[in-house]
Design a protein around this motif. Structure first.
Motif, PDB file in Angstrom:
ATOM      1  N   SER A  41      16.716  -0.572  -5.785  1.00 35.19           N
ATOM      2  CA  SER A  41      15.455  -0.911  -5.364  1.00 35.19           C
ATOM      3  C   SER A  41      15.241  -1.920  -4.394  1.00 35.19           C
ATOM      4  O   SER A  41      14.826  -2.071  -3.354  1.00 35.19           O
ATOM      5  CB  SER A  41      14.496  -1.397  -6.435  1.00 35.19           C
ATOM      6  OG  SER A  41      14.348  -0.295  -7.596  1.00 35.19           O
ATOM      7  N   GLU A  90      14.899  -2.027  -0.019  1.00 43.03           N
ATOM      8  CA  GLU A  90      13.828  -2.920   0.857  1.00 43.03           C
ATOM      9  C   GLU A  90      14.735  -3.652   1.976  1.00 43.03           C
ATOM     10  O   GLU A  90      14.295  -3.959   2.832  1.00 43.03           O
ATOM     11  CB  GLU A  90      13.356  -4.366  -0.202  1.00 43.03           C
ATOM     12  CG  GLU A  90      12.455  -3.465  -1.150  1.00 43.03           C
ATOM     13  CD  GLU A  90      11.980  -4.256  -2.339  1.00 43.03           C
ATOM     14  OE1 GLU A  90      12.740  -5.829  -2.275  1.00 43.03           O
ATOM     15  OE2 GLU A  90      11.240  -4.325  -3.250  1.00 43.03           O
ATOM     16  N   GLN A  91      16.030  -4.072   1.638  1.00 43.54           N
ATOM     17  CA  GLN A  91      16.836  -4.529   2.585  1.00 43.54           C
ATOM     18  C   GLN A  91      17.364  -3.927   3.682  1.00 43.54           C
ATOM     19  O   GLN A  91      17.291  -4.302   4.824  1.00 43.54           O
ATOM     20  CB  GLN A  91      17.897  -5.443   1.873  1.00 43.54           C
ATOM     21  CG  GLN A  91      17.633  -6.450   0.839  1.00 43.54           C
ATOM     22  CD  GLN A  91      16.823  -7.640   1.450  1.00 43.54           C
ATOM     23  OE1 GLN A  91      17.168  -8.083   2.587  1.00 43.54           O
ATOM     24  NE2 GLN A  91      15.565  -8.080   0.882  1.00 43.54           N
ATOM     25  N   ARG A 140      10.032  -0.739   4.959  1.00 47.60           N
ATOM     26  CA  ARG A 140       9.273  -1.122   4.011  1.00 47.60           C
ATOM     27  C   ARG A 140       8.091  -0.277   3.699  1.00 47.60           C
ATOM     28  O   ARG A 140       7.304  -0.417   2.980  1.00 47.60           O
ATOM     29  CB  ARG A 140       8.756  -2.488   3.812  1.00 47.60           C
ATOM     30  CG  ARG A 140      10.421  -3.480   3.577  1.00 47.60           C
ATOM     31  CD  ARG A 140      10.191  -4.840   3.187  1.00 47.60           C
ATOM     32  NE  ARG A 140      11.341  -5.588   3.119  1.00 47.60           N
ATOM     33  CZ  ARG A 140      11.039  -6.890   2.529  1.00 47.60           C
ATOM     34  NH1 ARG A 140      10.464  -7.376   2.008  1.00 47.60           N
ATOM     35  NH2 ARG A 140      12.480  -7.454   2.327  1.00 47.60           N
ATOM     36  N   ALA A 155       7.879   3.029   0.259  1.00 50.17           N
ATOM     37  CA  ALA A 155       8.757   2.416  -0.822  1.00 50.17           C
ATOM     38  C   ALA A 155       9.612   3.650  -1.490  1.00 50.17           C
ATOM     39  O   ALA A 155      11.013   3.416  -1.499  1.00 50.17           O
ATOM     40  CB  ALA A 155       8.105   1.750  -1.898  1.00 50.17           C
ATOM     41  N   ALA A 191      12.032   5.132   1.106  1.00 49.74           N
ATOM     42  CA  ALA A 191      13.099   4.005   1.250  1.00 49.74           C
ATOM     43  C   ALA A 191      14.234   4.137   0.048  1.00 49.74           C
ATOM     44  O   ALA A 191      15.488   4.271   0.252  1.00 49.74           O
ATOM     45  CB  ALA A 191      12.701   2.663   1.188  1.00 49.74           C
ATOM     46  N   ALA A 239      16.460 -10.731  -3.820  1.00 45.96           N
ATOM     47  CA  ALA A 239      16.449 -10.083  -2.770  1.00 45.96           C
ATOM     48  C   ALA A 239      17.216 -10.406  -1.547  1.00 45.96           C
ATOM     49  O   ALA A 239      17.807  -9.658  -0.887  1.00 45.96           O
ATOM     50  CB  ALA A 239      14.984  -9.574  -2.381  1.00 45.96           C
TER      51      ALA A 239
END
Length: 430
Positions: free
Chosen positions: A39, A43-44, A48, A51, A54, A186
């Motif tokens: 997860s 995001e990284q 974004r 979701a 991704a 994160a």
């Protein structure tokens, strides 16, 4: 006192086992850390805006990184069957340590844009190449050093090292999730998990340069260098055996990747658990996986491989749907532990059994190549794609139980392959 076919004493035998297992520990740890932080990686390393897209892209890279595993199996299989098991294992752990260190240092999407997922894929490809020779080589080296009446328990130790790697990954994920804020986790916390693994891999490199070669390989003399390429011989004389090991490993790796690569994210989304609770529940089920592996090794040393294999597959098929029902319907930590543990009871034994099949089905000159090719084809096509396929099945059907049906179907195929293709008597081929 002699302890193994090579005449090793107990200290020398433990050195072989330790050198074999440390790379397996790092390999499984790397894979699980990727799954646990999927997860965050989504995001990284991806935009974004969506979701779900991704996350699916993150799982897709996990699968794409394994597409090269059959190629790696041919490469490391050739080295292992031509130049020795130890030489192949030194190469695999060196490549693994380097790619894992690079993983922890990658720039994110916010820094370099589309280059970020491209670099993520490169690191996964290198990890996939190293993994293609890692567990196979470790199992073959230990099996060929072990006494004939302790082979099941010997290879169980190697596979338990993988379980320990999975548990350590869960523990690291749990600790980081507890100690760091979501923003810190994160931003940089996830990187620590990969750097730790690369340092352990360097210790493994040192250990592997100091162990004795497999006695079975040494007994071949210069024969491996005079014969045709191992891959060509394997495809010519062992087609049916390759098929049996491939289908078996497909079922075993599907369940394994499902348990440790998909279920942590599944527990958060469908099971409604917090990240810390999901890591903890998965870590406890991995302990069950380790106990199951040891039990499987004990059973293989006492009973025919074919009988144990059939029992494990039947158990997996029966447990699949109830396990997912426990996870989904309860929505509790206890339900998550119970459901995953129900699967783990059978998956641990199925993982170590795949290695024992290599002794039963493949002769020494093609053992590394045959086992590596069959197992890596299965992992590339079925095992590593399990998180992506499972997430896609849920998205397409709307049913959180669809991954359980997938496990059931593949397990039934493996059961058919074992019944038709595995000899009733356990004899080492010549």
């Amino acid at each position: 006192m002699s302890y193994s076919p090579a005449g090793l004493d107990r200290r020398g035998y433990r050195r072989v086992v330790g050198a074999a297992t440390i790379g397996t520990f790092v390999e499984v740890y790397d894979l699980l850390v990727y799954g646990y932080f999927a997860s965050i990686l989504a995001e990284q390393f991806f935009p974004r805006q969506d979701a779900t897209a991704a996350l699916l892209s993150t799982f897709a890279i996990l699968a794409l990184g394994s597409i090269v595993r059959p190629l790696g199996a041919i490469l490391f299989g050739h080295v292992g069957d031509r130049f020795g098991r130890r030489t192949a294992l030194v190469g695999s752990v060196l490549l693994m340590s380097g790619s894992t260190m690079a993983f922890g240092l990658l720039p994110t999407y916010a820094s370099v844009g589309i280059l970020a997922p491209a670099l993520l894929l490169v690191c996964r490809v290198l990890q996939g190449l190293s993994a293609s020779g890692e567990l196979t080589g470790a199992n073959v080296l230990v099996l060929e050093h072990a006494p004939s009446d302790r082979r099941g328990r010997a290879v169980a130790i190697v596979n338990v090292a993988g379980n320990l790697g999975a548990f350590t990954a869960a523990a690291v994920g749990f600790v980081l999730a507890r100690v760091l804020s979501p923003e810190q986790l994160a931003a940089w916390g996830w990187r620590l998990a990969f750097v730790i693994a690369s340092l352990i891999g360097l210790v493994g490199l040192y250990m592997r340069t100091r162990v004795l070669e497999s006695p079975a390989f040494v007994a071949l003399g210069d024969k491996p260098r005079r014969e045709r390429a191992p891959i060509l011989r394997a495809l010519r004389v062992a087609k049916r055996r390759l098929l049996v090991v491939t289908v078996w490993t497909a079922a075993a790796s599907l369940g394994g990747y499902m348990l440790v690569g998909f279920l942590p994210s599944y527990l958060i989304r469908a099971g409604r658990l917090s990240p810390a609770d999901a890591f903890a529940a998965n870590g406890l089920s991995v302990l069950v996986l380790g106990l199951s592996t040891l039990l499987g090794g004990y059973l293989v040393d006492r009973y025919p491989v074919r009988r144990v294999a059939i029992g494990v597959l039947v158990g997996t098929a029966i447990a699949a749907v109830p396990a997912f029902l426990l996870i989904v319907r309860s929505g509790t930590f206890a339900g998550a532990v119970a459901g995953q543990s129900l699967l783990a009871v059978f998956l641990g034994a199925s993982g170590m059994l795949g290695a024992v099949l290599s002794m039963v089905l493949f002769p020494v000159p093609i053992r590394f190549t045959g086992t590596a090719l069959a197992s890596n084809l299965a992992v590339a096509l079925i095992g590593s794609t399990a998180p992506y396929v499972s997430a896609s099945l849920i998205a397409a059907t709307g049913s959180p139980l669809s991954p359980a049906i997938y496990v059931l179907v593949v397990t039934a195929g493996a059961l058919l392959a074992v019944v038709l293709g595995l000899p009733a008597r356990q004899e080492e081929p010549t």
